[in-house]
Write a protein that holds these residues in place. Structure first.
Motif, PDB file in Angstrom:
ATOM      1  N   PRO A  49       0.823  -1.306  -0.053  1.00 12.55           N
ATOM      2  CA  PRO A  49      -0.109   0.197  -0.038  1.00 12.55           C
ATOM      3  C   PRO A  49       0.932   1.410   0.172  1.00 12.55           C
ATOM      4  O   PRO A  49       0.379   2.405  -0.774  1.00 12.55           O
ATOM      5  CB  PRO A  49      -0.791  -0.179   1.158  1.00 12.55           C
ATOM      6  N   HIS A  50       1.889   1.323   0.719  1.00 11.64           N
ATOM      7  CA  HIS A  50       2.640   2.629   0.701  1.00 11.64           C
ATOM      8  C   HIS A  50       3.539   3.005  -0.511  1.00 11.64           C
ATOM      9  O   HIS A  50       3.976   4.052  -0.655  1.00 11.64           O
ATOM     10  CB  HIS A  50       3.814   2.623   1.989  1.00 11.64           C
ATOM     11  N   THR A  51       3.421   1.951  -1.659  1.00  8.48           N
ATOM     12  CA  THR A  51       3.855   2.181  -2.926  1.00  8.48           C
ATOM     13  C   THR A  51       2.974   2.867  -3.729  1.00  8.48           C
ATOM     14  O   THR A  51       3.120   3.631  -4.774  1.00  8.48           O
ATOM     15  CB  THR A  51       4.384   1.122  -3.647  1.00  8.48           C
ATOM     16  N   ARG A  52       1.641   3.077  -3.223  1.00 12.63           N
ATOM     17  CA  ARG A  52       0.472   3.719  -3.940  1.00 12.63           C
ATOM     18  C   ARG A  52       0.209   4.953  -3.995  1.00 12.63           C
ATOM     19  O   ARG A  52      -0.745   5.673  -4.189  1.00 12.63           O
ATOM     20  CB  ARG A  52      -0.695   3.006  -3.759  1.00 12.63           C
ATOM     21  N   THR A  53       1.341   5.924  -3.472  1.00  9.87           N
ATOM     22  CA  THR A  53       1.184   7.448  -3.137  1.00  9.87           C
ATOM     23  C   THR A  53       1.785   7.994  -4.384  1.00  9.87           C
ATOM     24  O   THR A  53       2.347   7.339  -5.457  1.00  9.87           O
ATOM     25  CB  THR A  53       1.719   7.885  -1.842  1.00  9.87           C
ATOM     26  N   VAL A  98      15.766 -14.477  -4.061  1.00 12.17           N
ATOM     27  CA  VAL A  98      16.290 -14.654  -2.971  1.00 12.17           C
ATOM     28  C   VAL A  98      15.503 -14.293  -1.487  1.00 12.17           C
ATOM     29  O   VAL A  98      15.793 -14.665  -0.576  1.00 12.17           O
ATOM     30  CB  VAL A  98      17.690 -14.214  -2.615  1.00 12.17           C
ATOM     31  N   GLY A  99      14.508 -13.641  -1.506  1.00 11.54           N
ATOM     32  CA  GLY A  99      13.727 -12.986  -0.315  1.00 11.54           C
ATOM     33  C   GLY A  99      12.110 -13.263  -0.946  1.00 11.54           C
ATOM     34  O   GLY A  99      11.890 -13.577  -1.885  1.00 11.54           O
ATOM     35  N   GLN A 100      11.194 -13.278   0.093  1.00 11.13           N
ATOM     36  CA  GLN A 100       9.870 -13.480  -0.188  1.00 11.13           C
ATOM     37  C   GLN A 100       9.429 -12.530  -1.078  1.00 11.13           C
ATOM     38  O   GLN A 100       9.567 -11.203  -0.608  1.00 11.13           O
ATOM     39  CB  GLN A 100       9.186 -13.598   1.150  1.00 11.13           C
ATOM     40  N   PHE A 101       8.538 -12.636  -1.913  1.00 13.62           N
ATOM     41  CA  PHE A 101       7.945 -11.699  -2.588  1.00 13.62           C
ATOM     42  C   PHE A 101       6.358 -11.886  -2.485  1.00 13.62           C
ATOM     43  O   PHE A 101       5.806 -12.849  -2.685  1.00 13.62           O
ATOM     44  CB  PHE A 101       8.133 -12.251  -4.399  1.00 13.62           C
ATOM     45  N   VAL A 102       6.014 -10.679  -1.981  1.00  6.34           N
ATOM     46  CA  VAL A 102       4.516 -10.577  -1.683  1.00  6.34           C
ATOM     47  C   VAL A 102       3.595  -9.740  -2.845  1.00  6.34           C
ATOM     48  O   VAL A 102       4.109  -8.402  -2.812  1.00  6.34           O
ATOM     49  CB  VAL A 102       4.288 -10.128  -0.249  1.00  6.34           C
ATOM     50  N   ASN A 103       2.457 -10.331  -2.997  1.00  8.51           N
ATOM     51  CA  ASN A 103       1.590  -9.320  -3.892  1.00  8.51           C
ATOM     52  C   ASN A 103       0.455  -9.017  -2.972  1.00  8.51           C
ATOM     53  O   ASN A 103       0.037  -9.905  -2.213  1.00  8.51           O
ATOM     54  CB  ASN A 103       1.133 -10.109  -5.211  1.00  8.51           C
ATOM     55  N   TYR A 104      -0.049  -7.802  -3.292  1.00  9.47           N
ATOM     56  CA  TYR A 104      -1.203  -7.392  -2.458  1.00  9.47           C
ATOM     57  C   TYR A 104      -2.342  -7.015  -3.534  1.00  9.47           C
ATOM     58  O   TYR A 104      -2.301  -7.036  -4.602  1.00  9.47           O
ATOM     59  CB  TYR A 104      -0.609  -6.029  -1.876  1.00  9.47           C
ATOM     60  N   ASP A 105      -3.685  -7.287  -2.805  1.00 13.02           N
ATOM     61  CA  ASP A 105      -4.829  -6.633  -3.613  1.00 13.02           C
ATOM     62  C   ASP A 105      -5.230  -5.651  -3.723  1.00 13.02           C
ATOM     63  O   ASP A 105      -4.235  -4.679  -3.038  1.00 13.02           O
ATOM     64  CB  ASP A 105      -6.090  -7.823  -3.358  1.00 13.02           C
ATOM     65  N   GLU A 106      -6.058  -5.207  -4.522  1.00 12.90           N
ATOM     66  CA  GLU A 106      -6.421  -3.595  -4.405  1.00 12.90           C
ATOM     67  C   GLU A 106      -6.626  -2.954  -3.458  1.00 12.90           C
ATOM     68  O   GLU A 106      -6.428  -1.816  -3.136  1.00 12.90           O
ATOM     69  CB  GLU A 106      -7.661  -3.389  -5.432  1.00 12.90           C
ATOM     70  N   SER A 107      -7.316  -3.734  -2.254  1.00 13.69           N
ATOM     71  CA  SER A 107      -7.456  -3.150  -0.881  1.00 13.69           C
ATOM     72  C   SER A 107      -6.250  -2.924   0.009  1.00 13.69           C
ATOM     73  O   SER A 107      -6.261  -2.146   0.851  1.00 13.69           O
ATOM     74  CB  SER A 107      -8.583  -3.981  -0.029  1.00 13.69           C
ATOM     75  N   GLY A 108      -5.016  -3.503  -0.583  1.00 11.18           N
ATOM     76  CA  GLY A 108      -3.816  -3.469   0.213  1.00 11.18           C
ATOM     77  C   GLY A 108      -3.634  -4.412   1.083  1.00 11.18           C
ATOM     78  O   GLY A 108      -2.628  -4.746   1.723  1.00 11.18           O
TER      79      GLY A 108
END
Length: 178
Positions: A49-53, A98-108
């Motif tokens: 979410p904090h990338t969506r600014t 090499v690290g966990q990759f996390v995807n987020y939905d539209e609500s964050g």
């Protein structure tokens, strides 16, 4: 005033290319130099979410999110073409998971987590960057996410990796976004 029309195109291409290369290794100051304070990245819908600014903080947050998951992250520039304030940049993105990759939905909320596989990938991408006042004001991308997922073993997942994904997703949902 510069009367050479190609000078503006060269400057726009340079800024666009830097904005992409900085994702792999740029500092916050680097992003402040090339990303407009009102810049908007249209590609953050599956990011934390904090990338969506708007502005350079968003771009830097995206870079850190990718760097945590992928070592040796690189964007090999293939071509850059400018038409007025719009620059198209063709790249090959590569790295090692090499690290966990996390995807987020539209609500964050956490949608899916991919635990590290140690595998490398290289995929084609096209980035479209609009320039205003000598800085990036907008960004879109066309990425080969399926190709990346296949190279990293995310799809189709084997039974053991699928179980790791379920556990990683559960853990990520209990942890605040990076």
């Amino acid at each position: 005033m510069n009367s050479d029309p190609s000078a503006g195109s060269a400057d726009a291409k340079s800024v666009a290319v830097q904005s992409i290369e900085f994702v792999a290794a740029g500092s916050r100051d680097d992003f402040d130099a090339v990303i407009h304070p009102d810049a908007y990245n249209h590609e953050t819908r599956t990011e934390p979410p904090h990338t969506r600014t708007r502005g350079p903080a968003s771009w830097y947050a995206t870079a850190l999110w990718l760097r945590r998951a992928f070592a040796d992250l690189d964007f090999e520039i293939r071509h850059a073409v400018a038409d007025g304030d719009l620059v198209a940049v063709e790249v090959t993105m590569s790295g090692r998971h090499v690290g966990q990759f996390v995807n987020y939905d539209e609500s964050g909320a956490v949608d899916q987590a991919f635990p590290p596989t140690g595998r490398s990938f290289a995929v084609a991408q096209s980035h479209w960057v609009r320039i205003r006042d000598g800085q990036v004001i907008e960004h879109w991308a066309d990425r080969d996410d399926l190709g990346m997922a296949q190279q990293l073993g995310w799809t189709p997942p084997g039974p053991a990796y699928l179980a790791r994904m379920v556990w990683a997703t559960r853990r990520a949902r209990k942890t605040p976004p990076d």
